[in-house]
Design a protein around this motif. Structure first.
Motif, short mmCIF file in Angstrom:
data_model
loop_
_atom_site.label_atom_id
_atom_site.label_comp_id
_atom_site.label_asym_id
_atom_site.label_seq_id
_atom_site.Cartn_x
_atom_site.Cartn_y
_atom_site.Cartn_z
N ASP A 178 28.07 29.77 12.83
CA ASP A 178 29.42 29.44 13.28
C ASP A 178 29.50 28.08 13.96
O ASP A 178 28.59 27.70 14.71
N PHE A 179 30.61 27.42 13.76
CA PHE A 179 30.89 26.13 14.40
C PHE A 179 31.09 26.33 15.89
O PHE A 179 31.75 27.28 16.32
N VAL A 180 30.52 25.41 16.68
CA VAL A 180 30.70 25.43 18.13
C VAL A 180 31.46 24.19 18.60
O VAL A 180 32.48 24.29 19.27
N ALA A 181 30.94 23.00 18.26
CA ALA A 181 31.56 21.76 18.69
C ALA A 181 31.08 20.63 17.80
O ALA A 181 29.98 20.70 17.24
N ALA A 182 31.90 19.57 17.70
CA ALA A 182 31.52 18.41 16.90
C ALA A 182 32.08 17.15 17.53
O ALA A 182 33.10 17.19 18.24
N MET A 183 31.38 16.04 17.28
CA MET A 183 31.80 14.75 17.83
C MET A 183 31.51 13.65 16.82
O MET A 183 30.43 13.60 16.23
N TRP A 184 32.52 12.78 16.61
CA TRP A 184 32.28 11.57 15.82
C TRP A 184 31.44 10.64 16.69
O TRP A 184 31.86 10.29 17.80
N TRP A 185 30.27 10.22 16.19
CA TRP A 185 29.33 9.47 17.01
C TRP A 185 29.93 8.16 17.50
O TRP A 185 29.76 7.78 18.65
N ASP B 208 26.12 32.19 34.07
CA ASP B 208 25.26 31.04 34.33
C ASP B 208 25.61 29.87 33.42
O ASP B 208 26.43 30.00 32.49
N SER B 209 24.95 28.75 33.70
CA SER B 209 25.12 27.55 32.89
C SER B 209 23.79 27.16 32.25
O SER B 209 22.72 27.52 32.76
N LEU B 210 23.87 26.44 31.15
CA LEU B 210 22.68 25.99 30.43
C LEU B 210 23.06 24.75 29.64
O LEU B 210 24.18 24.66 29.12
N THR B 211 22.14 23.80 29.54
CA THR B 211 22.39 22.59 28.77
C THR B 211 21.37 22.47 27.65
O THR B 211 20.16 22.52 27.90
N LEU B 212 21.87 22.30 26.44
CA LEU B 212 21.03 22.06 25.27
C LEU B 212 21.03 20.57 24.95
O LEU B 212 22.04 19.89 25.15
N SER B 213 19.90 20.09 24.46
CA SER B 213 19.81 18.70 24.06
C SER B 213 19.37 18.60 22.61
O SER B 213 18.67 19.47 22.11
N CYS B 214 19.80 17.51 21.97
CA CYS B 214 19.41 17.26 20.58
C CYS B 214 18.93 15.81 20.51
O CYS B 214 19.74 14.88 20.66
N ALA B 215 17.66 15.63 20.32
CA ALA B 215 17.08 14.29 20.23
C ALA B 215 17.15 13.78 18.79
O ALA B 215 17.20 14.56 17.85
N ALA B 216 17.17 12.47 18.69
CA ALA B 216 17.19 11.80 17.38
C ALA B 216 18.41 12.21 16.59
O ALA B 216 18.33 12.45 15.38
N ALA B 217 19.53 12.31 17.25
CA ALA B 217 20.73 12.81 16.61
C ALA B 217 21.61 11.71 16.03
O ALA B 217 22.36 11.96 15.08
N GLY B 218 21.58 10.53 16.61
CA GLY B 218 22.59 9.54 16.28
C GLY B 218 22.18 8.53 15.22
O GLY B 218 21.01 8.38 14.89
N ARG B 219 23.19 7.89 14.67
CA ARG B 219 23.01 6.75 13.79
C ARG B 219 24.35 6.05 13.69
O ARG B 219 25.39 6.61 14.07
N THR B 220 24.36 4.84 13.20
CA THR B 220 25.61 4.09 13.08
C THR B 220 26.40 4.57 11.86
O THR B 220 25.86 5.20 10.96
N GLY B 221 27.68 4.26 11.87
CA GLY B 221 28.54 4.66 10.76
C GLY B 221 29.78 5.32 11.29
O GLY B 221 29.69 6.28 12.07
N SER B 222 30.94 4.81 10.91
CA SER B 222 32.20 5.30 11.47
C SER B 222 32.50 6.74 11.06
O SER B 222 33.34 7.39 11.67
N HIS B 223 31.85 7.24 10.02
CA HIS B 223 32.13 8.60 9.54
C HIS B 223 31.02 9.58 9.92
O HIS B 223 31.00 10.71 9.44
N TYR B 224 30.11 9.16 10.79
CA TYR B 224 28.97 10.00 11.15
C TYR B 224 29.37 10.99 12.23
O TYR B 224 29.94 10.61 13.25
N VAL B 225 29.09 12.25 11.97
CA VAL B 225 29.47 13.33 12.87
C VAL B 225 28.23 14.10 13.31
O VAL B 225 27.35 14.39 12.50
N VAL B 226 28.17 14.45 14.59
CA VAL B 226 27.13 15.33 15.11
C VAL B 226 27.79 16.61 15.62
O VAL B 226 28.93 16.57 16.08
N ALA B 227 27.10 17.71 15.51
CA ALA B 227 27.73 18.98 15.83
C ALA B 227 26.72 20.00 16.32
O ALA B 227 25.51 19.85 16.14
N TRP B 228 27.24 21.05 16.93
CA TRP B 228 26.47 22.23 17.30
C TRP B 228 27.05 23.43 16.56
O TRP B 228 28.26 23.62 16.53
N PHE B 229 26.16 24.21 16.00
CA PHE B 229 26.49 25.49 15.40
C PHE B 229 25.63 26.57 16.06
O PHE B 229 24.65 26.26 16.71
#
Length: 124
Positions: free
Chosen positions: A46-53, A16-37
């Protein structure tokens, strides 16, 4: 301050498929990273995925590459994790995390901000 809040976990069957959401995750800044563990019972987080905002550069753990997709909606200040072809071994509590100036994006201790976690259970 950043206060991530996850949602979207649940009980699904293998494949099956499932989508998780994370509210209030972002902010400005070239070095800001959001991730899922994720953390299974008795195991490390454990690390799952990461994205530079800002740039959108993305990295995935090998175990989820091709099955999971991390994305963001900057206008809504949220990020998501689309999970497909789920396996029983994907069962864990999934956490949203964020931080800046990280030395290693795959290391949980590098992140400053954490959500409370959402349970994902995949039955066989």
């Amino acid at each position: 301050q950043v206060h991530p809040v996850e949602s979207g976990g649940g009980l699904v069957q293998a494949g099956d498929s499932l989508t998780l959401s994370c509210a209030a995750a972002g902010r400005t800044g070239s070095h800001y990273v959001v991730a899922w563990f994720r953390q299974a019972p008795g195991k490390e987080r454990d690390f799952v995925a990461a994205m530079w905002w800002n740039s959108g550069t993305i990295y995935y753990a090998d175990s989820v590459k091709g099955r999971f997709t991390i994305s963001k909606d900057a206008a809504k200040n949220t990020m998501s994790l689309q999970m497909s072809s789920l396996k029983p071994e994907d069962t864990a509590v999934y956490y949203c995390a964020a931080g800046e100036f990280l030395f290693n994006i795959r290391t949980a201790s590098q992140y400053t901000y954490w959500g409370q976690g959402t349970q994902v259970t995949v039955s066989s």
